[in-house]
Design a protein around this motif. Structure first.
Motif, PDB file in Angstrom:
ATOM      1  N   PRO A   9       1.410   8.851   2.040  1.00 37.39           N
ATOM      2  CA  PRO A   9       1.548   7.485   2.367  1.00 37.39           C
ATOM      3  C   PRO A   9       0.168   6.741   3.092  1.00 37.39           C
ATOM      4  O   PRO A   9      -0.215   7.407   4.126  1.00 37.39           O
ATOM      5  CB  PRO A   9       2.779   7.163   3.147  1.00 37.39           C
ATOM      6  CG  PRO A   9       2.952   8.422   3.968  1.00 37.39           C
ATOM      7  CD  PRO A   9       2.247   9.491   2.965  1.00 37.39           C
ATOM      8  N   LYS A  11      -1.294   3.877   5.348  1.00 38.76           N
ATOM      9  CA  LYS A  11      -0.713   2.948   6.460  1.00 38.76           C
ATOM     10  C   LYS A  11      -1.829   2.141   7.201  1.00 38.76           C
ATOM     11  O   LYS A  11      -3.071   2.543   6.998  1.00 38.76           O
ATOM     12  CB  LYS A  11      -0.202   3.922   7.602  1.00 38.76           C
ATOM     13  CG  LYS A  11       0.804   4.970   7.223  1.00 38.76           C
ATOM     14  CD  LYS A  11       1.187   5.721   8.415  1.00 38.76           C
ATOM     15  CE  LYS A  11       2.171   6.941   8.032  1.00 38.76           C
ATOM     16  NZ  LYS A  11       2.449   7.935   8.970  1.00 38.76           N
ATOM     17  N   TYR A  12      -1.353   1.183   7.951  1.00 35.20           N
ATOM     18  CA  TYR A  12      -2.277   0.345   8.644  1.00 35.20           C
ATOM     19  C   TYR A  12      -1.813   0.335  10.170  1.00 35.20           C
ATOM     20  O   TYR A  12      -0.751   0.159  10.252  1.00 35.20           O
ATOM     21  CB  TYR A  12      -2.794  -0.834   7.928  1.00 35.20           C
ATOM     22  CG  TYR A  12      -1.449  -1.941   8.038  1.00 35.20           C
ATOM     23  CD1 TYR A  12      -1.386  -2.866   9.080  1.00 35.20           C
ATOM     24  CD2 TYR A  12      -0.523  -2.066   7.092  1.00 35.20           C
ATOM     25  CE1 TYR A  12      -0.603  -3.980   9.402  1.00 35.20           C
ATOM     26  CE2 TYR A  12       0.469  -3.100   7.342  1.00 35.20           C
ATOM     27  CZ  TYR A  12       0.280  -3.964   8.296  1.00 35.20           C
ATOM     28  OH  TYR A  12       1.376  -4.747   8.620  1.00 35.20           O
ATOM     29  N   ALA A  48      -2.136  -5.091   4.752  1.00 34.60           N
ATOM     30  CA  ALA A  48      -0.876  -4.659   4.292  1.00 34.60           C
ATOM     31  C   ALA A  48      -0.878  -4.869   2.749  1.00 34.60           C
ATOM     32  O   ALA A  48      -0.120  -3.852   1.797  1.00 34.60           O
ATOM     33  CB  ALA A  48       0.074  -5.606   4.929  1.00 34.60           C
ATOM     34  N   PHE A  49      -1.726  -5.477   2.115  1.00 33.44           N
ATOM     35  CA  PHE A  49      -1.716  -5.610   0.695  1.00 33.44           C
ATOM     36  C   PHE A  49      -2.413  -4.252   0.148  1.00 33.44           C
ATOM     37  O   PHE A  49      -1.979  -3.643  -0.814  1.00 33.44           O
ATOM     38  CB  PHE A  49      -2.596  -6.870   0.146  1.00 33.44           C
ATOM     39  CG  PHE A  49      -2.893  -7.033  -1.061  1.00 33.44           C
ATOM     40  CD1 PHE A  49      -1.883  -7.343  -1.862  1.00 33.44           C
ATOM     41  CD2 PHE A  49      -4.070  -6.748  -1.620  1.00 33.44           C
ATOM     42  CE1 PHE A  49      -1.866  -7.450  -3.489  1.00 33.44           C
ATOM     43  CE2 PHE A  49      -4.401  -6.697  -3.034  1.00 33.44           C
ATOM     44  CZ  PHE A  49      -3.200  -7.144  -4.071  1.00 33.44           C
ATOM     45  N   VAL A  51      -2.198  -1.422   1.375  1.00 33.31           N
ATOM     46  CA  VAL A  51      -1.356  -0.281   1.780  1.00 33.31           C
ATOM     47  C   VAL A  51      -0.272  -0.328   0.623  1.00 33.31           C
ATOM     48  O   VAL A  51       0.078   0.428   0.078  1.00 33.31           O
ATOM     49  CB  VAL A  51      -0.825  -0.318   3.034  1.00 33.31           C
ATOM     50  CG1 VAL A  51       0.489   0.486   3.331  1.00 33.31           C
ATOM     51  CG2 VAL A  51      -1.744   0.047   4.083  1.00 33.31           C
ATOM     52  N   ARG A  52       0.330  -1.543   0.412  1.00 38.81           N
ATOM     53  CA  ARG A  52       1.298  -1.692  -0.521  1.00 38.81           C
ATOM     54  C   ARG A  52       0.780  -1.420  -2.034  1.00 38.81           C
ATOM     55  O   ARG A  52       1.393  -0.917  -2.905  1.00 38.81           O
ATOM     56  CB  ARG A  52       1.989  -3.480  -0.836  1.00 38.81           C
ATOM     57  CG  ARG A  52       2.770  -3.441   0.276  1.00 38.81           C
ATOM     58  CD  ARG A  52       3.759  -4.846   0.109  1.00 38.81           C
ATOM     59  NE  ARG A  52       2.526  -5.911  -0.396  1.00 38.81           N
ATOM     60  CZ  ARG A  52       1.982  -6.699   0.224  1.00 38.81           C
ATOM     61  NH1 ARG A  52       2.249  -6.682   1.678  1.00 38.81           N
ATOM     62  NH2 ARG A  52       1.110  -7.804  -0.396  1.00 38.81           N
ATOM     63  N   ALA A  53      -0.440  -1.858  -2.440  1.00 40.11           N
ATOM     64  CA  ALA A  53      -1.195  -1.447  -3.573  1.00 40.11           C
ATOM     65  C   ALA A  53      -1.198  -0.051  -3.989  1.00 40.11           C
ATOM     66  O   ALA A  53      -0.933   0.559  -5.000  1.00 40.11           O
ATOM     67  CB  ALA A  53      -2.484  -2.228  -3.834  1.00 40.11           C
ATOM     68  N   CYS A  54      -1.701   0.791  -2.927  1.00 41.39           N
ATOM     69  CA  CYS A  54      -2.061   2.126  -2.742  1.00 41.39           C
ATOM     70  C   CYS A  54      -0.844   2.979  -3.054  1.00 41.39           C
ATOM     71  O   CYS A  54      -0.640   3.807  -3.662  1.00 41.39           O
ATOM     72  CB  CYS A  54      -2.805   2.546  -1.713  1.00 41.39           C
ATOM     73  SG  CYS A  54      -4.399   1.843  -1.785  1.00 41.39           S
ATOM     74  N   ASN A  55       0.533   2.523  -2.148  1.00 35.37           N
ATOM     75  CA  ASN A  55       1.656   3.301  -2.049  1.00 35.37           C
ATOM     76  C   ASN A  55       2.403   3.070  -3.398  1.00 35.37           C
ATOM     77  O   ASN A  55       3.351   3.967  -3.851  1.00 35.37           O
ATOM     78  CB  ASN A  55       2.307   2.922  -0.783  1.00 35.37           C
ATOM     79  CG  ASN A  55       1.660   3.441   0.630  1.00 35.37           C
ATOM     80  OD1 ASN A  55       0.803   4.453   0.372  1.00 35.37           O
ATOM     81  ND2 ASN A  55       2.009   3.009   1.536  1.00 35.37           N
ATOM     82  N   SER A  56       2.083   2.100  -3.843  1.00 33.97           N
ATOM     83  CA  SER A  56       3.286   1.714  -5.174  1.00 33.97           C
ATOM     84  C   SER A  56       2.198   2.035  -6.558  1.00 33.97           C
ATOM     85  O   SER A  56       3.186   2.002  -7.540  1.00 33.97           O
ATOM     86  CB  SER A  56       3.469   0.049  -5.246  1.00 33.97           C
ATOM     87  OG  SER A  56       2.248  -0.668  -5.370  1.00 33.97           O
ATOM     88  N   HIS A  57       0.992   2.512  -6.440  1.00 37.34           N
ATOM     89  CA  HIS A  57       0.178   2.619  -7.858  1.00 37.34           C
ATOM     90  C   HIS A  57       0.644   3.528  -8.802  1.00 37.34           C
ATOM     91  O   HIS A  57       0.941   3.270  -9.699  1.00 37.34           O
ATOM     92  CB  HIS A  57      -1.467   3.024  -7.450  1.00 37.34           C
ATOM     93  CG  HIS A  57      -2.178   3.433  -8.569  1.00 37.34           C
ATOM     94  ND1 HIS A  57      -2.787   2.325  -9.393  1.00 37.34           N
ATOM     95  CD2 HIS A  57      -2.321   4.365  -8.973  1.00 37.34           C
ATOM     96  CE1 HIS A  57      -3.510   2.951 -10.248  1.00 37.34           C
ATOM     97  NE2 HIS A  57      -3.210   4.309 -10.123  1.00 37.34           N
TER      98      HIS A  57
END
Length: 104
Positions: A9, A11-12, A48-49, A51-57
């Motif tokens: 995952p 993170k930031y 945050a954007f 991180v969301r994009a990378c973790n949900s890809h």
């Protein structure tokens, strides 16, 4: 994509100087690599954007492929349904998958 990206995952965190960094784990799973630094107004929201994009890809790509299979198979099974709307959905999903896999 010719180079394999780092698995999550991601993170930031906000550093004491106000810089927001996006990190991803080393090969051993421990925190390590800085993937991005965000500065200025909206820095945390941008991080945050990312991180969301990378973790949900990966999960989004799997879901797109399942939807594509369903839409394309439905079109093939029922050629004349809805004046080509299923074909349009099939093509849109195919394009979205190609863009996600390419990184565009």
């Amino acid at each position: 994509m010719t180079t394999k990206y780092r698995p999550g995952p991601w993170k930031y965190e906000t550093l004491p100087d106000g810089t927001v960094v996006v990190t991803m784990p080393f090969d051993d799973g421990k925190e390590g690599w800085v993937g991005a630094e965000c500065f200025g107004p909206g820095a945390e929201a941008n991080a945050a954007f990312i991180v969301r994009a990378c973790n949900s890809h990966e999960s989004l790509l799997v879901t797109l492929k399942a939807a594509q299979s369903c839409a394309c198979n439905l079109h093939c099974a029922q050629d004349a349904i809805s004046e080509g709307r299923h074909y349009t959905l099939c093509a849109q999903l195919t394009d979205a998958i190609a863009a996600a896999e390419k990184g565009a």
